[in-house]
Structures are given as C-alpha cells and as structure tokens.
Design a protein around this motif. Structure first.
Motif, mmCIF file in Angstrom:
data_model
loop_
_atom_site.group_PDB
_atom_site.id
_atom_site.type_symbol
_atom_site.label_atom_id
_atom_site.label_comp_id
_atom_site.label_asym_id
_atom_site.label_seq_id
_atom_site.Cartn_x
_atom_site.Cartn_y
_atom_site.Cartn_z
ATOM 1 N N ARG A 1 65.653 61.398 24.914
ATOM 2 C CA ARG A 1 66.423 60.511 24.019
ATOM 3 C C ARG A 1 66.164 59.061 24.401
ATOM 4 O O ARG A 1 66.088 58.723 25.578
ATOM 5 C CB ARG A 1 67.907 60.836 24.096
ATOM 6 C CG ARG A 1 68.784 60.003 23.162
ATOM 7 C CD ARG A 1 70.163 60.609 23.014
ATOM 8 N NE ARG A 1 70.109 61.835 22.224
ATOM 9 C CZ ARG A 1 70.762 62.961 22.539
ATOM 10 N NH1 ARG A 1 71.500 63.015 23.627
ATOM 11 N NH2 ARG A 1 70.674 64.017 21.755
ATOM 12 N N PHE B 1 70.163 55.816 18.449
ATOM 13 C CA PHE B 1 69.665 56.805 19.400
ATOM 14 C C PHE B 1 68.643 57.707 18.710
ATOM 15 O O PHE B 1 68.919 58.281 17.659
ATOM 16 C CB PHE B 1 70.820 57.639 19.958
ATOM 17 C CG PHE B 1 71.811 56.817 20.727
ATOM 18 C CD1 PHE B 1 71.585 56.475 22.048
ATOM 19 C CD2 PHE B 1 72.961 56.348 20.106
ATOM 20 C CE1 PHE B 1 72.487 55.704 22.750
ATOM 21 C CE2 PHE B 1 73.879 55.573 20.799
ATOM 22 C CZ PHE B 1 73.636 55.245 22.125
ATOM 23 N N THR C 1 66.184 60.989 19.219
ATOM 24 C CA THR C 1 65.933 62.181 20.029
ATOM 25 C C THR C 1 64.591 62.780 19.636
ATOM 26 O O THR C 1 64.297 62.943 18.449
ATOM 27 C CB THR C 1 67.044 63.226 19.814
ATOM 28 O OG1 THR C 1 68.311 62.646 20.150
ATOM 29 C CG2 THR C 1 66.814 64.454 20.684
ATOM 30 N N VAL D 1 75.638 59.137 20.308
ATOM 31 C CA VAL D 1 75.266 60.368 20.998
ATOM 32 C C VAL D 1 76.498 61.254 21.084
ATOM 33 O O VAL D 1 77.462 60.946 21.775
ATOM 34 C CB VAL D 1 74.739 60.086 22.418
ATOM 35 C CG1 VAL D 1 74.439 61.402 23.132
ATOM 36 C CG2 VAL D 1 73.476 59.229 22.341
ATOM 37 N N ASP E 1 73.117 69.389 21.726
ATOM 38 C CA ASP E 1 71.968 69.257 22.616
ATOM 39 C C ASP E 1 71.638 70.582 23.295
ATOM 40 O O ASP E 1 70.474 70.889 23.542
ATOM 41 C CB ASP E 1 72.241 68.189 23.682
ATOM 42 C CG ASP E 1 72.149 66.773 23.122
ATOM 43 O OD1 ASP E 1 71.660 66.601 21.987
ATOM 44 O OD2 ASP E 1 72.583 65.841 23.828
ATOM 45 N N THR F 1 69.756 69.434 18.479
ATOM 46 C CA THR F 1 69.468 68.094 18.002
ATOM 47 C C THR F 1 67.974 67.916 17.759
ATOM 48 O O THR F 1 67.155 68.248 18.603
ATOM 49 C CB THR F 1 69.938 67.056 19.025
ATOM 50 O OG1 THR F 1 71.320 67.257 19.297
ATOM 51 C CG2 THR F 1 69.721 65.643 18.506
#
Length: 328
Positions: free
Chosen positions: A70, A81, A83, A100, A286, A326
C-alpha cells in the motif's frame, strides 16, 4: 525477484504516466484478458484526480501482508491510498481508497446491460457514492408490489426537496409517494429510493444530495442488525426498535445501514435470474481469510463459485454480498 515494494511502486508509476504497455507487461497470467488502457482512462485517472488532485507524488509505501503493498499518494487535494496486489508472476489487483479501512466499499444496483449508462448518469448527478451498475436483471422491482420486491433501497438527503424532486423527475425518476417529510421514487431502472430534506447538511457542489442510508428489507431487523454490525464494525445504533434498526460507524461516516421489517418478505435466490438480487454489497478486507471466518461465524453462508473474482456469501436474510480482498 525484485523487492516487493519496488515492484509495486513501478506499477503505480506506470499508471500515473499512463504507460499502458508497462502495466500490461506487469500483469499476472490471471489478468491476461484485462486491458489496462480503458481501466486507466475510465477509473484510475478520474479517481486519482477526484481524490488526490494534481501534482501527485508517492509519499510512502509499506507491505501490508503476503503479496499486498500500500502506498500513500498525495496531490494538491490531499492524500489517497493505493493498494497493489502481486502474485508470483505479476499484478493481480489494484484499489484506490480515500481511507485505509476494512468494510463496505461498493453498492451494486442490478440492471439490464442497456440501462447501465442511464443509471450511472442518473445516480452520478444525485450522489457521490461507490455505486456500480449491471450484472443483468430480468425482473426489476415494482414497489410496492410484493411479487417484485425492492429488497434494498437508498435514502438520500437533499438541501431543497422541491428542487431535487423536479430534477430527478426530469432525469427519468418516477414519483411513487409523497409522505410529507420525504418522498419515494423509482429510478430509471425501477429501483425505489427516498429523498429527505436536510437544509442544514453539507453537500458536494456538483451533486443534488448525499447518500445517508442503505435500507435492507428483512423479516427480523434485530437479528440482521447484529450480523451487519459485526461484519462492518458499525457499533452505533441510531434507531432501535423491533421493526427498524439503523446502525452507524462511530466516526459518523456515511452511509448508515438500516434494517426494516417487511411482511411477506421474499429474499433473492442468488444466482437464480428469476429471483435476482436488486442490490448487493461489495465488502473488502485486507485479510480475506479472517473476514470469511468472521462472516461465517456471524451467520453468512458461502455460495458455490460462479466465475466471479470474489467469493459470494448470503447474509442470514438471503441478501448476497461479495467478500473481496482489497484490490480484487
């Protein structure tokens, strides 16, 4: 193999440079049929411009776990953010987020393919929200006909109810009921939604209103509220009665989730097209293994694979949702 963070960084740099060939070369075989050009044009570039603005730069990057990296990317509008998920042979996932966090990241409204563009335009003018459209729907809702149930609906607050009423109707909505302090409509695809007046609210300058609640029909609001509160971490109860519960995040970020009792409740029967899901949630974590364990413990049931990128579960009232890692 190159350092994982640097490998992921090269993907972000290629995306920012609109280097389609470099992104294509970084793909895993799992994404062999994915064309990065249209994705950069239609999703990456507008989303990054909307959230981070111009003059963007990578501030920092870190490994979340396994193959996930990330980055914080900052522009003149602030940070975003990004990912990046990598398999052994290359890129398998990307995500752009304002913050996040695990939880709800998308609401998909089922519609026929030919309605996709119309609904995207309609809802894009009404609210800024993570809405998706499509997946086919041969039997849209016909509220309040119980034979064609809505299953879920969206509550939107607007600063000027008469003005919003005039515009949504001009854009293809059908006014179904005027209940005084709120009005019920069907969007151009038949999905019901409600407009509430909130003259003192904060609104995006280019939107008519703001999405305040997603309301889910069910036979037992108390039980379903416990499920969704546990899965999404929405521990605040804004309303709490046998027939209606509204749960919210502690930080107040919208939308809230409402659960309302419906007599003669008829659930969707995913993936049967004769009993389609009119809306469904995309839930992102995540660590999907931990999330799947939690969902099952709370009462979700995993469905047989149907070829999608994320596994599908149904909640205790039969509403399907996708549980994604994610970036998927």
């Amino acid at each position: 193999m190159p350092d994982l963070i640097e490998q992921a960084r090269s993907v972000v740099i290629a995306l920012e440079r609109n280097d389609v060939d470099a992104v294509a070369a970084a793909r895993s075989q799992r994404l062999a049929n994915w064309s990065p050009g249209p994705w950069i044009r239609d999703r990456w570039t507008p989303r990054m411009a909307e959230l981070a603005g111009r003059d963007r730069r990578i501030v920092t990057g870190w490994q979340v776990h396994d193959r996930m990296v990330r980055f914080t990317v900052e522009g003149d509008r602030g940070p975003v953010f990004v990912t990046v998920v990598l398999a052994q042979d290359g890129l398998v996932g990307l995500a752009i987020d304002e913050e996040v966090r695990d939880g709800l990241f998308g609401i998909c409204i089922g519609c026929a393919d030919e309605q996709n563009a119309t609904l995207k335009s309609f809802w894009g003018r009404l609210v800024r929200a993570p809405l998706g459209f499509g997946e086919g729907n041969p039997h849209p809702p016909r509220w309040p006909d119980p034979a064609y149930p809505q299953q879920m609906h969206l509550d939107v607050v607007v600063p000027d109810l008469p003005a919003a009423d005039a515009e949504v109707v001009a854009n293809g909505a059908v006014r179904l009921r005027d209940s005084g302090d709120f009005r019920v409509y069907a969007d151009p695809g038949g999905h019901p939604f409600c407009l509430y007046a909130d003259p003192g609210g904060r609104f995006e300058p280019d939107r008519l209103g703001a999405l305040v609640r997603v309301v889910i029909d069910c036979p037992d609001p108390q039980a379903l509220a416990t499920f969704w509160a546990g899965l999404l971490g929405m521990t605040e109860r804004v309303e709490d009665s046998p027939d209606r519960v509204v749960i919210a995040r502690q930080d107040g970020k919208l939308p809230m989730i409402g659960l309302q009792r419906v007599e003669d409740y008829r659930p969707p029967k995913w993936p049967d097209p004769e009993y389609p899901a009119q809306m469904h949630f995309d839930i992102s974590f995540d660590d999907r293994e931990t999330a799947e364990t939690l969902a099952v413990r709370l009462g979700a049931t995993r469905q047989p694979p149907q070829g999608g990128s994320c596994p599908v579960y149904v909640d205790p009232a039969g509403h399907p949702f996708c549980l994604c890692m994610t970036g998927e």
